[in-house]
Design an enzyme around this catalytic site. Structure first.
Site, PDB file in Angstrom:
ATOM      1  N   CYS A  76       0.815  -1.230   0.000  1.00  0.00           N
ATOM      2  CA  CYS A  76       0.000   0.000   0.000  1.00  0.00           C
ATOM      3  C   CYS A  76       0.841   1.270   0.000  1.00  0.00           C
ATOM      4  CB  CYS A  76      -0.945   0.001   1.198  1.00  0.00           C
ATOM      5  SG  CYS A  76      -2.102  -1.360   1.094  1.00  0.00           S
TER       6      CYS A  76
ATOM      7  N   HIS B  73      -3.879   6.984   1.470  1.00  0.00           N
ATOM      8  CA  HIS B  73      -4.144   5.658   0.924  1.00  0.00           C
ATOM      9  C   HIS B  73      -5.567   5.264   1.300  1.00  0.00           C
ATOM     10  CE1 HIS B  73      -3.963   1.510  -0.002  1.00  0.00           C
ATOM     11  NE2 HIS B  73      -3.970   1.112   1.261  1.00  0.00           N
TER      12      HIS B  73
ATOM     13  N   ASN C  53     -10.016  -0.921  -2.090  1.00  0.00           N
ATOM     14  CA  ASN C  53      -8.580  -0.705  -1.840  1.00  0.00           C
ATOM     15  C   ASN C  53      -7.781  -1.284  -3.002  1.00  0.00           C
ATOM     16  OD1 ASN C  53      -5.933  -0.728  -0.994  1.00  0.00           O
ATOM     17  ND2 ASN C  53      -6.347  -1.619   1.012  1.00  0.00           N
TER      18      ASN C  53
HETATM   19  N1  COA Z   1     -18.973  -8.986   6.322  1.00  0.00           N
HETATM   20  C1  COA Z   1     -19.599  -9.262   7.481  1.00  0.00           C
HETATM   21  N2  COA Z   1     -18.953  -9.505   8.620  1.00  0.00           N
HETATM   22  C2  COA Z   1     -17.615  -9.476   8.590  1.00  0.00           C
HETATM   23  C3  COA Z   1     -16.890  -9.191   7.422  1.00  0.00           C
HETATM   24  C4  COA Z   1     -17.625  -8.942   6.251  1.00  0.00           C
HETATM   25  N3  COA Z   1     -17.053  -8.664   5.084  1.00  0.00           N
HETATM   26  N4  COA Z   1     -15.577  -9.214   7.715  1.00  0.00           N
HETATM   27  C5  COA Z   1     -15.473  -9.507   9.017  1.00  0.00           C
HETATM   28  N5  COA Z   1     -16.707  -9.668   9.546  1.00  0.00           N
HETATM   29  C6  COA Z   1     -17.078 -10.016  10.924  1.00  0.00           C
HETATM   30  C7  COA Z   1     -15.975 -10.733  11.657  1.00  0.00           C
HETATM   31  O1  COA Z   1     -15.990 -12.103  11.369  1.00  0.00           O
HETATM   32  C8  COA Z   1     -16.344 -10.438  13.101  1.00  0.00           C
HETATM   33  O2  COA Z   1     -17.347 -11.341  13.482  1.00  0.00           O
HETATM   34  P1  COA Z   1     -17.355 -11.923  15.004  1.00  0.00           P
HETATM   35  O3  COA Z   1     -17.545 -10.731  15.879  1.00  0.00           O
HETATM   36  O4  COA Z   1     -18.505 -12.850  14.976  1.00  0.00           O
HETATM   37  O5  COA Z   1     -16.028 -12.585  15.181  1.00  0.00           O
HETATM   38  C9  COA Z   1     -16.982  -9.049  13.014  1.00  0.00           C
HETATM   39  O6  COA Z   1     -17.313  -8.840  11.658  1.00  0.00           O
HETATM   40  C10 COA Z   1     -16.064  -7.959  13.475  1.00  0.00           C
HETATM   41  O7  COA Z   1     -14.789  -8.176  12.861  1.00  0.00           O
HETATM   42  P2  COA Z   1     -13.624  -7.204  13.042  1.00  0.00           P
HETATM   43  O8  COA Z   1     -12.399  -7.765  12.398  1.00  0.00           O
HETATM   44  O9  COA Z   1     -13.583  -6.785  14.478  1.00  0.00           O
HETATM   45  O10 COA Z   1     -14.187  -5.994  12.177  1.00  0.00           O
HETATM   46  P3  COA Z   1     -13.558  -4.604  11.998  1.00  0.00           P
HETATM   47  O11 COA Z   1     -14.505  -3.582  12.408  1.00  0.00           O
HETATM   48  O12 COA Z   1     -12.149  -4.555  12.557  1.00  0.00           O
HETATM   49  O13 COA Z   1     -13.434  -4.502  10.405  1.00  0.00           O
HETATM   50  C11 COA Z   1     -11.779  -4.601   8.694  1.00  0.00           C
HETATM   51  C12 COA Z   1     -12.652  -5.397   9.686  1.00  0.00           C
HETATM   52  C13 COA Z   1     -10.946  -5.593   7.923  1.00  0.00           C
HETATM   53  C14 COA Z   1     -12.695  -3.850   7.764  1.00  0.00           C
HETATM   54  C15 COA Z   1     -10.896  -3.599   9.480  1.00  0.00           C
HETATM   55  O14 COA Z   1     -10.265  -4.282  10.547  1.00  0.00           O
HETATM   56  C16 COA Z   1      -9.859  -2.917   8.661  1.00  0.00           C
HETATM   57  O15 COA Z   1     -10.168  -2.193   7.745  1.00  0.00           O
HETATM   58  N6  COA Z   1      -8.586  -3.084   9.013  1.00  0.00           N
HETATM   59  C17 COA Z   1      -7.483  -2.377   8.393  1.00  0.00           C
HETATM   60  C18 COA Z   1      -7.311  -2.713   6.955  1.00  0.00           C
HETATM   61  C19 COA Z   1      -6.063  -2.033   6.454  1.00  0.00           C
HETATM   62  O16 COA Z   1      -5.794  -0.913   6.720  1.00  0.00           O
HETATM   63  N7  COA Z   1      -5.256  -2.768   5.754  1.00  0.00           N
HETATM   64  C20 COA Z   1      -3.929  -2.234   5.437  1.00  0.00           C
HETATM   65  C21 COA Z   1      -3.830  -1.642   4.163  1.00  0.00           C
HETATM   66  S1  COA Z   1      -4.298  -2.776   2.954  1.00  0.00           S
END
Ligand code: COA
Length: 335
Positions: free
Chosen positions: A115, A261, A291
């Site tokens: 990224c 980003h 992304n």
């Molecule tokens: N649809 C529905 N539910 C989803 C899901 C989706 N696409 N992806 C994850 N979940 C669920 C998880 O399984 C979890 O369920 P649980 O509570 O039963 O275990 C719940 O949603 C919460 O997951 P969590 O990982 O806590 O969600 P979050 O709010 O952290 O969002 C991301 C997940 C990936 C969107 C977020 O963590 C994120 O954007 N992280 C940074 C990404 C990034 O910057 N990457 C680097 C550059 S590429």
């Protein structure tokens, strides 16, 4: 003194436009969840039957940028290609792009850095230009990620986020005593978080790269510890912004536009609030593109140029964080 000036920009997104609802038919997710947690409403993916590689996406963006610069491909001194999804493992996509452009013997350098690939690319191009090793450089960030995502519930966190696209810029050496072009850049890495976001193939520390075990363990699909990356992003992005502003002897108010980003709209909003950046001074387009990793920043820059949202003498900041962990930013002043 030689300064690095972005002379032109170009972007290319594949035609296929995938709405969140389409993904909710393939895995347990919903439009509501994706919009709330990431800000993404839709993304462009290469069509399943299309015979297209990352370098083809890059080619389309590059010919737009080259035409706008009025440059022929053979005039280039260097091509820098940032991608984490090359056409094939070896050789790099830069070679494919160089050939498609008909850029004769122009050297083509592939860089990774995920990224922050475009940010690393900008710093490299600036070093070439300041040291007078190059006058005309094509810098591309391009990704073709859709085919290495697993579209199932188990991997829905990555499946809904990553997307395809390309952005290109033509960078020219300009002789001037004014403080314009790339003003300053700062890049960081912290390999202790390398496991927080990774894809296991095509290389491996032990055992065969491709084996039934690797496939069974799904090491070939990207893995992301989203929570860890999220927390690191909201802490490190404001910090590196402060470092950049200090180095450039500037204040947040001196920035006319911030181009972050596009990993998650909530990350960018938390960053904006932490630094008190007015809403109109930060540009987000993750809503429509998802992304696109190394391509997010040049795509956003191209959109801003097209919409006439930047004017001469504006100071902008590019900023990002991604797998590695790598993070950093560049302050750039338009002429
Ligand atoms: N649809 C529905 N539910 C989803 C899901 C989706 N696409 N992806 C994850 N979940 C669920 C998880 O399984 C979890 O369920 P649980 O509570 O039963 O275990 C719940 O949603 C919460 O997951 P969590 O990982 O806590 O969600 P979050 O709010 O952290 O969002 C991301 C997940 C990936 C969107 C977020 O963590 C994120 O954007 N992280 C940074 C990404 C990034 O910057 N990457 C680097 C550059 S590429």
């Amino acid at each position: 003194m030689k300064r690095s000036i972005i002379k032109s920009t170009g972007r290319h997104l594949p035609d296929r436009y995938v709405l969140n609802d389409e993904l909710s038919e393939l895995m347990e997710t919903s439009n509501e969840w994706i919009v709330q947690r990431t800000g993404i409403e839709a993304r462009h993916w290469v069509g399943e039957d299309e015979d297209v590689g990352t370098s083809d996406l890059a080619y389309e963006a590059s010919i737009i940028a080259l035409e706008r610069a009025g440059w022929k491909p053979e005039e280039l001194d260097l091509i820098v290609f940032a991608t984490m999804t090359p056409d094939v493992n070896v050789p790099g996509s830069g070679a494919f792009l160089q050939n498609r452009l008909g850029a004769k013997k122009v050297p083509a350098l592939d860089i990774r850095q995920q990224c922050t690939g475009f940010l690393h690319g900008l710093e490299i191009c600036d070093a070439y230009i300041r040291s007078e090793k190059a006058k005309k450089i094509l810098l591309v960030g391009a990704e073709f990620q859709s085919r290495y995502l697993e579209l199932v519930t188990e991997n829905r966190d990555t499946a809904v986020i990553f997307a395809d696209g390309a952005g290109a810029v033509c960078i020219e050496a300009v002789e001037t005593n004014e403080d314009v072009g790339v003003i300053t850049s700062i890049l960081h890495a912290d390999g202790k978080h390398a496991d927080a976001l990774r894809a296991g193939l095509p290389a491996r520390k032990s055992g065969k790269a491709i084996s039934p075990t690797v496939i069974k363990n799904k090491e070939h699909f990207p893995y992301m510890d989203g929570k860890t990356v999220f927390k690191l992003a909201v802490t490190l992005l404001p910090k590196v912004t402060e470092e950049l502003l200090l180095k450039a002897n500037m204040k947040v108010e001196d920035l006319n536009m911030v181009i972050p980003h596009q990993a998650n709209l909530r990350i960018n909003e938390a960053f904006r609030q932490r630094l008190n950046i007015p809403e109109e001074k930060i540009y987000n387009n993750i809503q429509q593109y998802g992304n696109t990793t190394a391509a997010t920043i040049p795509i956003a820059l191209d959109e801003l140029m097209e919409k006439n949202m930047l004017k001469p003498n504006d100071t902008i900041m590019f900023i990002g964080l991604g797998a590695g962990l790598t993070w950093g930013g560049v302050i750039y002043k338009l002429i």
